[in-house]
Motif scaffolding. Sequence first.
Motif, PDB file in Angstrom:
ATOM      1  N   GLN A 169      46.645  -1.845 -24.611  1.00 35.84           N
ATOM      2  CA  GLN A 169      46.415  -3.022 -23.780  1.00 35.84           C
ATOM      3  C   GLN A 169      46.425  -4.296 -24.618  1.00 35.84           C
ATOM      4  O   GLN A 169      46.116  -4.283 -25.809  1.00 35.84           O
ATOM      5  CB  GLN A 169      45.096  -2.896 -23.022  1.00 35.84           C
ATOM      6  N   PHE A 173      54.554  -7.775 -24.326  1.00 28.58           N
ATOM      7  CA  PHE A 173      55.590  -7.104 -23.541  1.00 28.58           C
ATOM      8  C   PHE A 173      56.804  -8.006 -23.302  1.00 28.58           C
ATOM      9  O   PHE A 173      57.555  -7.785 -22.365  1.00 28.58           O
ATOM     10  CB  PHE A 173      55.011  -6.648 -22.194  1.00 28.58           C
ATOM     11  N   PRO A 182      56.038  -1.284 -26.224  1.00 29.70           N
ATOM     12  CA  PRO A 182      55.910  -2.159 -25.054  1.00 29.70           C
ATOM     13  C   PRO A 182      57.265  -2.579 -24.488  1.00 29.70           C
ATOM     14  O   PRO A 182      57.397  -2.749 -23.265  1.00 29.70           O
ATOM     15  CB  PRO A 182      55.128  -3.361 -25.587  1.00 29.70           C
ATOM     16  N   ARG A 186      58.216  -1.868 -20.528  1.00 31.19           N
ATOM     17  CA  ARG A 186      58.640  -2.897 -19.574  1.00 31.19           C
ATOM     18  C   ARG A 186      60.030  -2.593 -19.024  1.00 31.19           C
ATOM     19  O   ARG A 186      60.266  -2.687 -17.808  1.00 31.19           O
ATOM     20  CB  ARG A 186      58.619  -4.264 -20.252  1.00 31.19           C
ATOM     21  N   THR A 308      47.910   2.764 -21.331  1.00 30.40           N
ATOM     22  CA  THR A 308      48.583   1.473 -21.484  1.00 30.40           C
ATOM     23  C   THR A 308      49.337   1.093 -20.223  1.00 30.40           C
ATOM     24  O   THR A 308      49.311  -0.069 -19.800  1.00 30.40           O
ATOM     25  CB  THR A 308      49.555   1.516 -22.676  1.00 30.40           C
ATOM     26  N   TYR A 309      49.995   2.050 -19.600  1.00 31.74           N
ATOM     27  CA  TYR A 309      50.764   1.757 -18.384  1.00 31.74           C
ATOM     28  C   TYR A 309      49.844   1.345 -17.240  1.00 31.74           C
ATOM     29  O   TYR A 309      50.164   0.417 -16.475  1.00 31.74           O
ATOM     30  CB  TYR A 309      51.620   2.957 -17.994  1.00 31.74           C
ATOM     31  N   TRP A 311      47.061  -0.210 -17.577  1.00 27.76           N
ATOM     32  CA  TRP A 311      46.681  -1.588 -17.882  1.00 27.76           C
ATOM     33  C   TRP A 311      47.836  -2.538 -17.563  1.00 27.76           C
ATOM     34  O   TRP A 311      47.636  -3.601 -16.967  1.00 27.76           O
ATOM     35  CB  TRP A 311      46.288  -1.705 -19.356  1.00 27.76           C
ATOM     36  N   TYR A 312      49.046  -2.152 -17.956  1.00 27.30           N
ATOM     37  CA  TYR A 312      50.223  -2.987 -17.737  1.00 27.30           C
ATOM     38  C   TYR A 312      50.428  -3.293 -16.256  1.00 27.30           C
ATOM     39  O   TYR A 312      50.748  -4.439 -15.879  1.00 27.30           O
ATOM     40  CB  TYR A 312      51.455  -2.282 -18.306  1.00 27.30           C
ATOM     41  N   HIS A 315      48.422  -6.201 -15.245  1.00 29.75           N
ATOM     42  CA  HIS A 315      48.483  -7.426 -16.058  1.00 29.75           C
ATOM     43  C   HIS A 315      49.922  -7.845 -16.318  1.00 29.75           C
ATOM     44  O   HIS A 315      50.252  -8.270 -17.435  1.00 29.75           O
ATOM     45  CB  HIS A 315      47.767  -7.209 -17.402  1.00 29.75           C
ATOM     46  N   GLN A 316      50.784  -7.779 -15.323  1.00 28.69           N
ATOM     47  CA  GLN A 316      52.191  -8.099 -15.555  1.00 28.69           C
ATOM     48  C   GLN A 316      52.468  -9.592 -15.610  1.00 28.69           C
ATOM     49  O   GLN A 316      53.452 -10.030 -16.201  1.00 28.69           O
ATOM     50  CB  GLN A 316      53.063  -7.456 -14.488  1.00 28.69           C
ATOM     51  N   MET A 319      53.741 -12.234 -19.055  1.00 26.99           N
ATOM     52  CA  MET A 319      54.096 -11.353 -20.161  1.00 26.99           C
ATOM     53  C   MET A 319      55.384 -11.762 -20.866  1.00 26.99           C
ATOM     54  O   MET A 319      55.970 -10.975 -21.585  1.00 26.99           O
ATOM     55  CB  MET A 319      54.201  -9.906 -19.682  1.00 26.99           C
TER      56      MET A 319
END
Length: 324
Positions: A169, A173, A182, A186, A308-309, A311-312, A315-316, A319
């Motif tokens: 996190q 990205f 990362p 993405r 991580t995914y 979290w991603y 939080h896009q 980025m």
Amino acid sequence: MNKTRVYVAGHTGMVGSAIVRALKSTGGCEIVTRDHSELDLTNQKEVEEFFQDQEIDQVYLAAAKVGGIYANDTYPADFIFDNLMIECNVIHAASNNDVQKLLFLESSCIYPRLAPQPMDETCLLTGELEPTNEPYAIAKIAGIKLCESYNRQYGRDYRSVMPTNLYGQNDNFHPQNSHVAPALMRRIHEAKLSGDNEVVIWGTGTPMREFLHVDDMADASVFIMNLDSSEYLANTSPMMSHINIGTGIDCTILELAQTMAEVIGYEGRLVFDESKPDGTPRKLLDVGRIQRMGWRASIDLKEGLSMTYRWYLGHQAGMNKVTM
């Protein structure tokens, strides 16, 4: 009794934010942070005044300009200048203001491109560096030598840790300036959303890399910082003060991409553009030293990528920036 005042330089980045989380979970210290608008670490005067004012006891130096192959190849002057300035200013000001303990966060790109695998700490300065990120690597090697030199001349306890490839996190990205994990996350995520039947990946897919979740790295960093001096010195030397941090397990870029696609739920093809550079053929750290000292990684690759995914997905927004 006053709490230990701990300055985390680079607390908004992936590494620094993970160290802040780790310190908060252990408690017993007062965490001091400043973002770039409050303190420019490339400005010597600002950094010196900050240390004079704040009465810092310990420093985690996680601030750095970072990026993948494209960013390192495109902005070599920025990478060597900014990182040298950050390291010189923080380490010098810390020593000037009687900060006895500092932990410097390194990068495994400091080791020679064709170093024997797995790479142990004695590989440093034994061969040519990977050309695509040599300016960044030179700056990070200088950071190790700064710590060793201030230890020798001023009796400081400045330590360096050498994490392998990190992800997690708060990673960067950016579609061009990010590291491989990362960037792949993405690209594959966006391909899934748009219904693309293939994802093009730089290189041949054959280079081997080791990946460490940033929360494991932060846990190891706090562990190393808190080691008794006699135990730390028993596993290092005045001229080789750094410690590798990793899992001791690597995989090919193809295997990373396949695991990433599985985590994301992407069912299209993975296509490799062999006209693009691969970088170093293999990068695996020998982590025997830190394991003998009592620390091991606990998050495996698939679990870490899943964390991580998740979290991603939340939080896009925002980025597309290059992080510091």
